[in-house]
Design a protein around this motif. Sequence first.
Motif, PDB file in Angstrom:
ATOM      1  N   GLY A  86       0.813  -1.209   0.000  1.00 21.53           N
ATOM      2  CA  GLY A  86       0.000   0.000   0.000  1.00 21.53           C
ATOM      3  C   GLY A  86       0.851   1.265   0.000  1.00 21.53           C
ATOM      4  N   LEU A  87       1.946   1.248   0.754  1.00 22.18           N
ATOM      5  CA  LEU A  87       2.860   2.393   0.751  1.00 22.18           C
ATOM      6  C   LEU A  87       3.518   2.557  -0.615  1.00 22.18           C
ATOM      7  N   THR A  88       3.957   1.459  -1.189  1.00 21.37           N
ATOM      8  CA  THR A  88       4.583   1.520  -2.517  1.00 21.37           C
ATOM      9  C   THR A  88       3.604   2.100  -3.536  1.00 21.37           C
ATOM     10  N   ASP A  89       2.359   1.662  -3.493  1.00 20.23           N
ATOM     11  CA  ASP A  89       1.331   2.184  -4.405  1.00 20.23           C
ATOM     12  C   ASP A  89       1.106   3.677  -4.168  1.00 20.23           C
ATOM     13  N   TYR A  90       1.044   4.074  -2.903  1.00 17.25           N
ATOM     14  CA  TYR A  90       0.840   5.487  -2.569  1.00 17.25           C
ATOM     15  C   TYR A  90       2.016   6.324  -3.072  1.00 17.25           C
ATOM     16  N   TRP A  91       3.238   5.841  -2.825  1.00 20.33           N
ATOM     17  CA  TRP A  91       4.424   6.570  -3.296  1.00 20.33           C
ATOM     18  C   TRP A  91       4.381   6.758  -4.808  1.00 20.33           C
ATOM     19  N   GLN A  92       3.959   5.714  -5.519  1.00 21.83           N
ATOM     20  CA  GLN A  92       3.878   5.803  -6.976  1.00 21.83           C
ATOM     21  C   GLN A  92       2.855   6.862  -7.391  1.00 21.83           C
ATOM     22  N   GLN A  93       1.728   6.917  -6.691  1.00 27.37           N
ATOM     23  CA  GLN A  93       0.661   7.857  -7.038  1.00 27.37           C
ATOM     24  C   GLN A  93       0.959   9.289  -6.586  1.00 27.37           C
ATOM     25  N   LYS A  94       1.537   9.464  -5.388  1.00 26.10           N
ATOM     26  CA  LYS A  94       1.646  10.789  -4.775  1.00 26.10           C
ATOM     27  C   LYS A  94       3.062  11.322  -4.596  1.00 26.10           C
ATOM     28  N   VAL A 131       6.460  12.098  -8.496  1.00 27.87           N
ATOM     29  CA  VAL A 131       6.664  13.320  -9.269  1.00 27.87           C
ATOM     30  C   VAL A 131       6.186  14.499  -8.425  1.00 27.87           C
ATOM     31  N   SER A 132       6.955  15.581  -8.426  1.00 24.14           N
ATOM     32  CA  SER A 132       6.572  16.763  -7.652  1.00 24.14           C
ATOM     33  C   SER A 132       5.404  17.489  -8.313  1.00 24.14           C
ATOM     34  N   MET A 133       4.840  18.438  -7.614  1.00 24.42           N
ATOM     35  CA  MET A 133       3.726  19.198  -8.170  1.00 24.42           C
ATOM     36  C   MET A 133       4.156  20.053  -9.363  1.00 24.42           C
ATOM     37  N   ASP A 134       5.466  20.258  -9.548  1.00 23.97           N
ATOM     38  CA  ASP A 134       5.984  20.995 -10.700  1.00 23.97           C
ATOM     39  C   ASP A 134       6.451  20.062 -11.817  1.00 23.97           C
ATOM     40  N   GLY A 135       6.208  18.746 -11.657  1.00 19.60           N
ATOM     41  CA  GLY A 135       6.546  17.788 -12.694  1.00 19.60           C
ATOM     42  C   GLY A 135       7.971  17.257 -12.642  1.00 19.60           C
ATOM     43  N   ILE A 136       8.657  17.441 -11.528  1.00 19.52           N
ATOM     44  CA  ILE A 136      10.025  16.937 -11.381  1.00 19.52           C
ATOM     45  C   ILE A 136       9.957  15.515 -10.828  1.00 19.52           C
ATOM     46  N   VAL A 137      10.591  14.580 -11.503  1.00 21.46           N
ATOM     47  CA  VAL A 137      10.632  13.202 -11.019  1.00 21.46           C
ATOM     48  C   VAL A 137      11.525  13.166  -9.780  1.00 21.46           C
ATOM     49  N   THR A 138      11.023  12.564  -8.720  1.00 25.63           N
ATOM     50  CA  THR A 138      11.769  12.454  -7.467  1.00 25.63           C
ATOM     51  C   THR A 138      12.694  11.242  -7.510  1.00 25.63           C
ATOM     52  N   PRO A 139      13.721  11.201  -6.644  1.00 24.33           N
ATOM     53  CA  PRO A 139      14.537   9.993  -6.568  1.00 24.33           C
ATOM     54  C   PRO A 139      13.689   8.751  -6.252  1.00 24.33           C
ATOM     55  N   LEU A 140      12.662   8.911  -5.422  1.00 28.71           N
ATOM     56  CA  LEU A 140      11.768   7.796  -5.132  1.00 28.71           C
ATOM     57  C   LEU A 140      11.047   7.367  -6.408  1.00 28.71           C
ATOM     58  N   GLY A 141      10.590   8.333  -7.200  1.00 24.92           N
ATOM     59  CA  GLY A 141       9.928   8.026  -8.457  1.00 24.92           C
ATOM     60  C   GLY A 141      10.853   7.317  -9.437  1.00 24.92           C
ATOM     61  N   SER A 142      12.102   7.749  -9.489  1.00 26.40           N
ATOM     62  CA  SER A 142      13.075   7.069 -10.355  1.00 26.40           C
ATOM     63  C   SER A 142      13.279   5.632  -9.923  1.00 26.40           C
ATOM     64  N   ARG A 143      13.357   5.443  -8.627  1.00 29.05           N
ATOM     65  CA  ARG A 143      13.571   4.084  -8.086  1.00 29.05           C
ATOM     66  C   ARG A 143      12.363   3.186  -8.361  1.00 29.05           C
ATOM     67  N   LEU A 144      11.161   3.737  -8.194  1.00 29.37           N
ATOM     68  CA  LEU A 144       9.949   2.942  -8.416  1.00 29.37           C
ATOM     69  C   LEU A 144       9.758   2.555  -9.880  1.00 29.37           C
ATOM     70  N   SER A 145      10.304   3.358 -10.798  1.00 28.40           N
ATOM     71  CA  SER A 145      10.125   3.065 -12.222  1.00 28.40           C
ATOM     72  C   SER A 145      11.180   2.095 -12.757  1.00 28.40           C
ATOM     73  N   GLU A 146      12.147   1.699 -11.928  1.00 30.91           N
ATOM     74  CA  GLU A 146      13.189   0.758 -12.379  1.00 30.91           C
ATOM     75  C   GLU A 146      12.635  -0.637 -12.535  1.00 30.91           C
TER      76      GLU A 146
END
Length: 186
Positions: A160-168, A171-186
């Motif tokens: 559930g946390l992984t899903d939430y991180w992917q959704q929220k 990516v920042s509110m300005d459209g910048i991919v976060t390090p967490l987002g990069s990791r989740l997309s690997e």
Amino acid sequence: MGKIFPAIMPEHEAFIRKQRLFFVGTAPLAESGHVNISPKGYDTFRILSPNEVAYLDVTGSGNETSAHVAENARITIMFVAFEGPPQVLRLFGTGTVVMPGTPRWDELIGQFELIPGARQIICAGVTEVKTSCGYSVPFFDYAGERDTLRKWAINKGEQGLTDYWQQKNAVSMDGIVTPLGSRLSE
């Protein structure tokens, strides 16, 4: 009034250790981007040396600090005296995002209580410390920590946390991919 120091002095460290709340300020490079100021609680802040600090970053509704720090490294951390003598202390510096599973994470995580929902560690190399009076800051009494985030994270569970991180948090509110987002997309 205001004074500037090149590093965290012993009196600053003593002040910081008494605080139960701090604020983190970051901004993207784009002028149209959002300046972000995040309040941080729990016992998550550590002084690693006179010129390096870190905090355990827990899940939030966004992940702006991580995005901004990854993009441009600028970070300010502010502590405010709500009890005792008035004071405001700011740590100016450059930040890095430390993800779980990295050697730096393994090096640092033992200094923290691992809180449910912890997603990364934000480190900051402190280049300047500024103190100011805080004369207009009101008094507030500390009543205790909220357990809402801990309960929420436990109820979400790992997937559930992984899903939430992917959704929220990917990516920042300005459209910048976060390090967490990069990791989740690997």
